[in-house]
Design a protein around this motif. Structure first.
Motif, PDB file in Angstrom:
ATOM      1  N   VAL A   5       0.748  -1.271  -0.101  1.00 34.31           N
ATOM      2  CA  VAL A   5      -0.273  -0.053  -0.180  1.00 34.31           C
ATOM      3  C   VAL A   5       0.517   1.203   0.037  1.00 34.31           C
ATOM      4  CG1 VAL A   5      -1.735   1.239   1.178  1.00 34.31           C
ATOM      5  CG2 VAL A   5      -1.312  -1.354   1.209  1.00 34.31           C
ATOM      6  N   ASP A   6       0.635   2.118  -0.963  1.00 34.69           N
ATOM      7  CA  ASP A   6       1.300   3.287  -0.059  1.00 34.69           C
ATOM      8  C   ASP A   6       1.190   4.381   0.811  1.00 34.69           C
ATOM      9  OD1 ASP A   6       2.819   5.589  -1.949  1.00 34.69           O
ATOM     10  OD2 ASP A   6       1.029   6.975  -2.559  1.00 34.69           O
ATOM     11  N   GLY A   7       2.639   4.550   0.706  1.00 38.31           N
ATOM     12  CA  GLY A   7       2.328   5.346   1.865  1.00 38.31           C
ATOM     13  C   GLY A   7       1.802   5.118   3.427  1.00 38.31           C
ATOM     14  N   ALA A   8       1.455   2.940   3.736  1.00 35.93           N
ATOM     15  CA  ALA A   8       1.795   2.631   4.339  1.00 35.93           C
ATOM     16  C   ALA A   8       2.303   0.947   4.949  1.00 35.93           C
ATOM     17  CB  ALA A   8      -0.030   2.408   4.198  1.00 35.93           C
ATOM     18  N   PRO A   9       2.354   0.437   5.960  1.00 35.87           N
ATOM     19  CA  PRO A   9       2.878  -0.700   5.866  1.00 35.87           C
ATOM     20  C   PRO A   9       2.182  -1.549   4.822  1.00 35.87           C
ATOM     21  CG  PRO A   9       1.946   0.474   7.818  1.00 35.87           C
ATOM     22  CD  PRO A   9       1.714   1.176   6.678  1.00 35.87           C
ATOM     23  N   ALA A  10       2.988  -3.046   4.224  1.00 34.00           N
ATOM     24  CA  ALA A  10       1.451  -3.858   4.144  1.00 34.00           C
ATOM     25  C   ALA A  10       0.783  -4.406   4.725  1.00 34.00           C
ATOM     26  CB  ALA A  10       3.086  -4.796   3.397  1.00 34.00           C
ATOM     27  N   VAL A  11      -0.420  -5.329   4.223  1.00 32.15           N
ATOM     28  CA  VAL A  11      -0.645  -6.112   5.000  1.00 32.15           C
ATOM     29  C   VAL A  11      -0.652  -7.327   5.178  1.00 32.15           C
ATOM     30  CG1 VAL A  11      -4.158  -6.075   5.283  1.00 32.15           C
ATOM     31  CG2 VAL A  11      -2.682  -4.141   5.080  1.00 32.15           C
ATOM     32  N   HIS A  12      -0.212  -8.116   6.070  1.00 33.05           N
ATOM     33  CA  HIS A  12      -0.015  -9.643   5.894  1.00 33.05           C
ATOM     34  C   HIS A  12      -1.571 -10.269   5.950  1.00 33.05           C
ATOM     35  CE1 HIS A  12       2.028 -12.999   7.953  1.00 33.05           C
ATOM     36  NE2 HIS A  12       1.433 -13.558   6.964  1.00 33.05           N
ATOM     37  N   VAL A  13      -1.687 -10.872   5.658  1.00 30.07           N
ATOM     38  CA  VAL A  13      -2.833 -12.298   5.488  1.00 30.07           C
ATOM     39  C   VAL A  13      -2.785 -13.343   5.364  1.00 30.07           C
ATOM     40  CG1 VAL A  13      -5.159 -12.732   4.606  1.00 30.07           C
ATOM     41  CG2 VAL A  13      -4.952 -10.238   4.926  1.00 30.07           C
ATOM     42  N   HIS A  14      -3.097 -14.364   6.664  1.00 28.37           N
ATOM     43  CA  HIS A  14      -2.805 -15.938   7.214  1.00 28.37           C
ATOM     44  C   HIS A  14      -3.887 -16.217   6.926  1.00 28.37           C
ATOM     45  CE1 HIS A  14      -1.567 -20.026   6.983  1.00 28.37           C
ATOM     46  NE2 HIS A  14       0.366 -19.662   6.359  1.00 28.37           N
ATOM     47  N   LEU A  15      -3.960 -16.887   6.113  1.00 29.15           N
ATOM     48  CA  LEU A  15      -5.605 -17.526   6.034  1.00 29.15           C
ATOM     49  C   LEU A  15      -6.528 -18.274   7.270  1.00 29.15           C
ATOM     50  CD1 LEU A  15      -7.080 -18.667   2.534  1.00 29.15           C
ATOM     51  CD2 LEU A  15      -7.669 -16.257   4.249  1.00 29.15           C
ATOM     52  N   GLY A  16      -4.865 -19.662   8.065  1.00 36.58           N
ATOM     53  CA  GLY A  16      -5.143 -20.266   8.700  1.00 36.58           C
ATOM     54  C   GLY A  16      -6.087 -21.519   7.797  1.00 36.58           C
ATOM     55  N   MET A  17      -7.050 -22.401   8.624  1.00 36.62           N
ATOM     56  CA  MET A  17      -7.404 -23.621   8.491  1.00 36.62           C
ATOM     57  C   MET A  17      -8.751 -23.188   7.565  1.00 36.62           C
ATOM     58  SD  MET A  17      -6.597 -27.269  10.687  1.00 36.62           S
ATOM     59  CE  MET A  17      -7.068 -26.495  12.021  1.00 36.62           C
ATOM     60  N   ARG A  18      -8.899 -21.553   8.542  1.00 39.09           N
ATOM     61  CA  ARG A  18     -10.756 -21.374   8.791  1.00 39.09           C
ATOM     62  C   ARG A  18     -10.781 -19.872   7.606  1.00 39.09           C
ATOM     63  NH1 ARG A  18      -9.237 -23.157  13.572  1.00 39.09           N
ATOM     64  NH2 ARG A  18      -8.052 -21.263  14.649  1.00 39.09           N
ATOM     65  N   GLY A  19      -9.881 -19.704   6.866  1.00 45.44           N
ATOM     66  CA  GLY A  19     -10.205 -18.503   6.808  1.00 45.44           C
ATOM     67  C   GLY A  19     -10.424 -18.686   5.074  1.00 45.44           C
ATOM     68  N   LEU A  20     -11.530 -17.428   4.757  1.00 45.25           N
ATOM     69  CA  LEU A  20     -11.642 -17.457   3.739  1.00 45.25           C
ATOM     70  C   LEU A  20     -11.899 -15.850   2.968  1.00 45.25           C
ATOM     71  CD1 LEU A  20     -15.369 -18.311   3.058  1.00 45.25           C
ATOM     72  CD2 LEU A  20     -14.542 -18.082   5.238  1.00 45.25           C
ATOM     73  N   PHE A  21     -11.891 -15.870   1.656  1.00 45.15           N
ATOM     74  CA  PHE A  21     -12.101 -14.975   0.982  1.00 45.15           C
ATOM     75  C   PHE A  21     -13.022 -14.606   0.304  1.00 45.15           C
ATOM     76  CE2 PHE A  21      -8.105 -13.539   1.208  1.00 45.15           C
ATOM     77  CZ  PHE A  21      -7.611 -12.394   1.568  1.00 45.15           C
ATOM     78  N   LEU A  22     -14.431 -13.243   0.688  1.00 46.54           N
ATOM     79  CA  LEU A  22     -15.852 -13.097  -0.474  1.00 46.54           C
ATOM     80  C   LEU A  22     -15.151 -12.395  -0.894  1.00 46.54           C
ATOM     81  CD1 LEU A  22     -18.122 -14.544   2.291  1.00 46.54           C
ATOM     82  CD2 LEU A  22     -17.075 -16.201   0.713  1.00 46.54           C
ATOM     83  N   GLY A  23     -15.802 -12.584  -2.275  1.00 50.10           N
ATOM     84  CA  GLY A  23     -16.084 -11.077  -3.151  1.00 50.10           C
ATOM     85  C   GLY A  23     -17.250 -10.977  -2.926  1.00 50.10           C
ATOM     86  N   CYS A  24     -17.688  -9.132  -2.723  1.00 53.03           N
ATOM     87  CA  CYS A  24     -18.999  -8.372  -2.163  1.00 53.03           C
ATOM     88  C   CYS A  24     -19.124  -7.528  -3.510  1.00 53.03           C
ATOM     89  CB  CYS A  24     -18.635  -8.400  -0.782  1.00 53.03           C
ATOM     90  SG  CYS A  24     -18.096  -7.551   0.050  1.00 53.03           S
ATOM     91  N   GLY A  25     -19.690  -7.666  -4.296  1.00 44.00           N
ATOM     92  CA  GLY A  25     -19.498  -6.393  -4.956  1.00 44.00           C
ATOM     93  C   GLY A  25     -18.742  -5.196  -5.375  1.00 44.00           C
ATOM     94  N   ALA A  26     -19.600  -4.479  -5.931  1.00 46.63           N
ATOM     95  CA  ALA A  26     -18.428  -2.974  -5.693  1.00 46.63           C
ATOM     96  C   ALA A  26     -18.812  -2.139  -4.063  1.00 46.63           C
ATOM     97  CB  ALA A  26     -18.682  -1.598  -6.694  1.00 46.63           C
ATOM     98  N   TRP A  27     -18.273  -1.096  -3.064  1.00 50.19           N
ATOM     99  CA  TRP A  27     -18.056  -0.644  -2.803  1.00 50.19           C
ATOM    100  C   TRP A  27     -18.936   0.607  -2.989  1.00 50.19           C
ATOM    101  CZ3 TRP A  27     -14.578  -1.319   1.221  1.00 50.19           C
ATOM    102  CH2 TRP A  27     -14.786  -0.452   2.337  1.00 50.19           C
ATOM    103  N   PRO A  28     -20.287   0.699  -1.436  1.00 53.54           N
ATOM    104  CA  PRO A  28     -20.209   0.332   0.279  1.00 53.54           C
ATOM    105  C   PRO A  28     -21.012  -0.903  -0.113  1.00 53.54           C
ATOM    106  CG  PRO A  28     -22.020   1.809  -0.616  1.00 53.54           C
ATOM    107  CD  PRO A  28     -21.199   2.104  -2.220  1.00 53.54           C
ATOM    108  N   PRO A  29     -20.421  -2.164   0.231  1.00 52.30           N
ATOM    109  CA  PRO A  29     -20.693  -3.090   0.169  1.00 52.30           C
ATOM    110  C   PRO A  29     -21.521  -3.747   1.579  1.00 52.30           C
ATOM    111  CG  PRO A  29     -18.452  -3.073   0.996  1.00 52.30           C
ATOM    112  CD  PRO A  29     -19.105  -2.161   0.633  1.00 52.30           C
ATOM    113  N   ALA A  30     -21.853  -5.317   1.475  1.00 45.45           N
ATOM    114  CA  ALA A  30     -22.660  -6.032   2.698  1.00 45.45           C
ATOM    115  C   ALA A  30     -22.077  -6.347   2.441  1.00 45.45           C
ATOM    116  CB  ALA A  30     -24.831  -6.086   2.177  1.00 45.45           C
ATOM    117  N   PRO A  31     -20.646  -6.295   4.119  1.00 47.40           N
ATOM    118  CA  PRO A  31     -19.909  -7.976   4.261  1.00 47.40           C
ATOM    119  C   PRO A  31     -20.674  -8.508   4.810  1.00 47.40           C
ATOM    120  CG  PRO A  31     -19.624  -5.466   5.572  1.00 47.40           C
ATOM    121  CD  PRO A  31     -20.729  -5.637   4.204  1.00 47.40           C
ATOM    122  N   PRO A  32     -19.854  -9.723   4.556  1.00 38.43           N
ATOM    123  CA  PRO A  32     -20.324 -10.875   5.418  1.00 38.43           C
ATOM    124  C   PRO A  32     -20.433 -10.512   7.330  1.00 38.43           C
ATOM    125  CG  PRO A  32     -19.671 -11.866   3.674  1.00 38.43           C
ATOM    126  CD  PRO A  32     -19.360 -10.617   3.652  1.00 38.43           C
TER     127      PRO A  32
END
Length: 246
Positions: free
Chosen positions: A56-83
Motif C-alpha cells: 500500500v502506498d504510504g502505509a505498511p503492508a497488510v499481511h494475511v494468513h488464512l490458517g485453516m478457517r479463513g476465506l475470502f468472499l467477493g462482495c460486489g462493489a463499494w459500499p458492499p454488504a460484507p458478510p
DNA sequence: CCCTCATGATTAC
DNA sequence: TAATCCTGAGGGG
C-alpha cells in the motif's frame, strides 16, 4: 482449501481488480485497524506460500494468513454488504473483497515483510524459485519427507492435501527420506500441479478428474483400490497407498 | 443439539 | 507432543 495455490489465485484476482487504484479499507468486525490504509493507492497484491501481502502506498503492508478457517468472499462493489464477521474489507466502486476468520491479518513494516520472506522456502508457484535450492532444503530437512513438505521453511505453500497427493504421484512413502533426484521430481510435480490448482481454484492431482483425489481423505486408492493407510507424519494425518507408495 | 474434526501454525511443556 | 486459536461442516443422538 487455503493452501498455496488458493492464495496465489486470490492474489491474481485481487491484484487484477484493485492494483493501481485508490482503495477503501474497513474492518466491520473491528479486529483490524483499517485507518492507515483507507483511501490509499494499492500498489500490488502478491502471494508467497500461504501468505498474502498487500503493498500500500504510504502505509505498511497488510499481511494475511488464512490458517485453516479463513476465506475470502467477493462482495460486489463499494459500499458492499460484507458478510458477518468480516475482519478486513478492501475494494473500489467496481469490486470488493471480504476476509473472514483469518488466522492473521496485520500491518507489517518493511522489516517485518523481509523477516517473513526469509522464513519461507521456495514457493513452487514463484517463477523465480530455484529448483536447486528446493532440492537442497528437502535434503537438509530433518525427519521424513512427509514432515519436510509441510514445513514452510522447506517449501512454501504445501499443505496436507497437496502433501498426500504429490507423494502419491511420486510413488513415495511419506514416512521415509528421499534423495536429491526424488526431491527434484517432487518439486516438478508441485510446480505443475499447484499451477493447475491455482487456475482451477482447487487441488488438482488428476487433470482428467479435477474433482477427485488419489488418496487424500479416501478409504481406498483411486488407482489400485488398495486400502489407504492413515497415519500421523509430521503431526498431521497422512494418507498413503501401501501398494504404490514405497 | 452436542460432539468431533479439519486443507495451519505458534507456543508451551 | 499437546494445547491453543475459536469457525464451520458433518455425524450421531
Amino acid at each position: 482449501m487455503p493452501e498455496g495455490h488458493l492464495l496465489h489465485r486470490h492474489a491474481r484476482e485481487q491484484h487484477a481488480a484493485l492494483a493501481g487504484r485508490t482503495v477503501r479499507v474497513a474492518s466491520p468486525q473491528g479486529r483490524f485497524d483499517a485507518g492507515p490504509f483507507d483511501g490509499h493507492r494499492l500498489d500490488a497484491v502478491t502471494a508467497v506460500g500461504k501468505n498474502l501481502l498487500y503493498a500500500v502506498d504510504g502505509a505498511p503492508a497488510v499481511h494475511v494468513h488464512l490458517g485453516m478457517r479463513g476465506l475470502f468472499l467477493g462482495c460486489g462493489a463499494w459500499p458492499p454488504a460484507p458478510p458477518r464477521g468480516t475482519r478486513f474489507l478492501i475494494g473500489t466502486d467496481a469490486a470488493a473483497f471480504a476476509l473472514i476468520a483469518p488466522s492473521t491479518c496485520e500491518a507489517l513494516d518493511e522489516a517485518g515483510v523481509a523477516a517473513l520472506l526469509t522464513s519461507l522456502g521456495p514457493d513452487p508457484l514463484d517463477p523465480a524459485a530455484s529448483r536447486e535450492e528446493a532440492v537442497r532444503r528437502v535434503e537438509g530437512a530433518r525427519g521424513p519427507v512427509g514432515a519436510a513438505l509441510l514445513e514452510q521453511s522447506v517449501w512454501a505453500g504445501i499443505g496436507n492435501a497437496w502433501r498426500a497427493e504429490l507423494l502419491f504421484l511420486a510413488g513415495v512413502d511419506p514416512a521415509r527420506r528421499v534423495d536429491g533426484a526424488e526431491a527434484g521430481r517432487l518439486w516438478d510435480l508441485a510446480v505443475h500441479h499447484l499451477e493447475l490448482g491455482a487456475a482451477a481454484g482447487q487441488v488438482v492431482s488428476d487433470p482428467a478428474a479435477p474433482d477427485e483425489r488419489w488418496v487424500y481423505e479416501r478409504d481406498t486408492c483411486r488407482r489400485c483400490g488398495a486400502a489407504v493407510r492413515v497415519s500421523s507424519v509430521g503431526g498431521r494425518t497422512a494418507y498413503t497407498c501401501p501398494v504404490e507408495q514405497t
